[in-house]
Design a protein around this motif. Sequence first.
Motif, mmCIF file in Angstrom:
data_model
loop_
_atom_site.group_PDB
_atom_site.id
_atom_site.type_symbol
_atom_site.label_atom_id
_atom_site.label_comp_id
_atom_site.label_asym_id
_atom_site.label_seq_id
_atom_site.Cartn_x
_atom_site.Cartn_y
_atom_site.Cartn_z
ATOM 1 N N GLU A 214 10.514 5.970 2.748
ATOM 2 C CA GLU A 214 10.311 6.863 1.592
ATOM 3 C C GLU A 214 10.363 5.998 0.433
ATOM 4 O O GLU A 214 11.622 5.155 1.002
ATOM 5 N N ARG A 215 10.367 6.242 -0.668
ATOM 6 C CA ARG A 215 10.868 5.804 -1.844
ATOM 7 C C ARG A 215 10.768 6.129 -2.605
ATOM 8 O O ARG A 215 9.560 7.230 -2.851
ATOM 9 N N HIS A 216 11.669 5.927 -3.599
ATOM 10 C CA HIS A 216 11.211 6.514 -5.200
ATOM 11 C C HIS A 216 10.203 5.175 -6.623
ATOM 12 O O HIS A 216 10.953 4.802 -6.442
ATOM 13 N N LEU A 217 9.629 5.889 -6.818
ATOM 14 C CA LEU A 217 8.576 5.515 -7.710
ATOM 15 C C LEU A 217 8.247 6.094 -8.881
ATOM 16 O O LEU A 217 8.256 7.050 -9.043
ATOM 17 N N PHE A 218 9.261 5.693 -10.113
ATOM 18 C CA PHE A 218 9.170 6.412 -10.801
ATOM 19 C C PHE A 218 8.233 5.410 -12.089
ATOM 20 O O PHE A 218 7.971 4.036 -12.623
ATOM 21 N N PHE A 219 7.402 6.868 -13.248
ATOM 22 C CA PHE A 219 6.664 6.326 -13.988
ATOM 23 C C PHE A 219 7.209 7.049 -15.560
ATOM 24 O O PHE A 219 7.783 7.807 -16.033
ATOM 25 N N LEU B 261 0.882 -1.407 -0.147
ATOM 26 C CA LEU B 261 -0.078 0.011 -0.433
ATOM 27 C C LEU B 261 1.097 1.432 -0.461
ATOM 28 O O LEU B 261 1.785 1.429 1.113
ATOM 29 N N ILE B 262 1.099 2.126 -0.674
ATOM 30 C CA ILE B 262 1.431 3.288 -0.660
ATOM 31 C C ILE B 262 0.658 4.045 0.094
ATOM 32 O O ILE B 262 -0.660 4.697 -0.218
ATOM 33 N N GLU B 263 1.344 4.586 1.817
ATOM 34 C CA GLU B 263 0.525 5.673 2.293
ATOM 35 C C GLU B 263 0.544 6.744 1.703
ATOM 36 O O GLU B 263 -0.257 7.634 2.862
ATOM 37 N N GLN B 264 1.563 7.248 1.319
ATOM 38 C CA GLN B 264 1.046 8.886 0.570
ATOM 39 C C GLN B 264 1.970 9.440 -0.078
ATOM 40 O O GLN B 264 3.185 8.380 -0.367
ATOM 41 N N VAL B 265 1.892 9.973 -0.397
ATOM 42 C CA VAL B 265 2.514 10.862 -1.775
ATOM 43 C C VAL B 265 2.908 12.223 -1.480
ATOM 44 O O VAL B 265 2.797 12.329 -1.455
ATOM 45 N N ARG B 266 4.259 12.081 -1.245
ATOM 46 C CA ARG B 266 5.123 12.923 -0.519
ATOM 47 C C ARG B 266 5.564 13.949 -2.157
ATOM 48 O O ARG B 266 5.529 15.204 -1.487
#
Length: 95
Positions: free
Chosen positions: A69-74, A40-45
């Motif tokens: 905190e993680r980085h997710l790329f599109f 689950l992505i809890e928050q987009v910072r």
Amino acid sequence: MNRNDRRKTEKVYVKVMSDFDATGYMQPRQIIWGDGRTYLIEQVRDFRPANTIDNLPGDCYTVMVKGQERHLFFERSDPRFSSQFGRWFVEVETR
């Protein structure tokens, strides 16, 4: 830092469940790995445009997953392929 000590990363493409609001903003909600693990992505910072390693246009989402905190790329697809909008990936450290 020695050149050989640098951390190497590789792209791991993942499935992402997302919502789109009325303005077209894409909000990632869950990350699903190839083996079925779901986070689950809890928050987009943060959100920012960011070209990918392959120099394709894309976006970087800074997200919170399990309190970290993680980085997710599109990665946007090549415009020559109109049936493909893009795909998601995370960078994973390799040794």
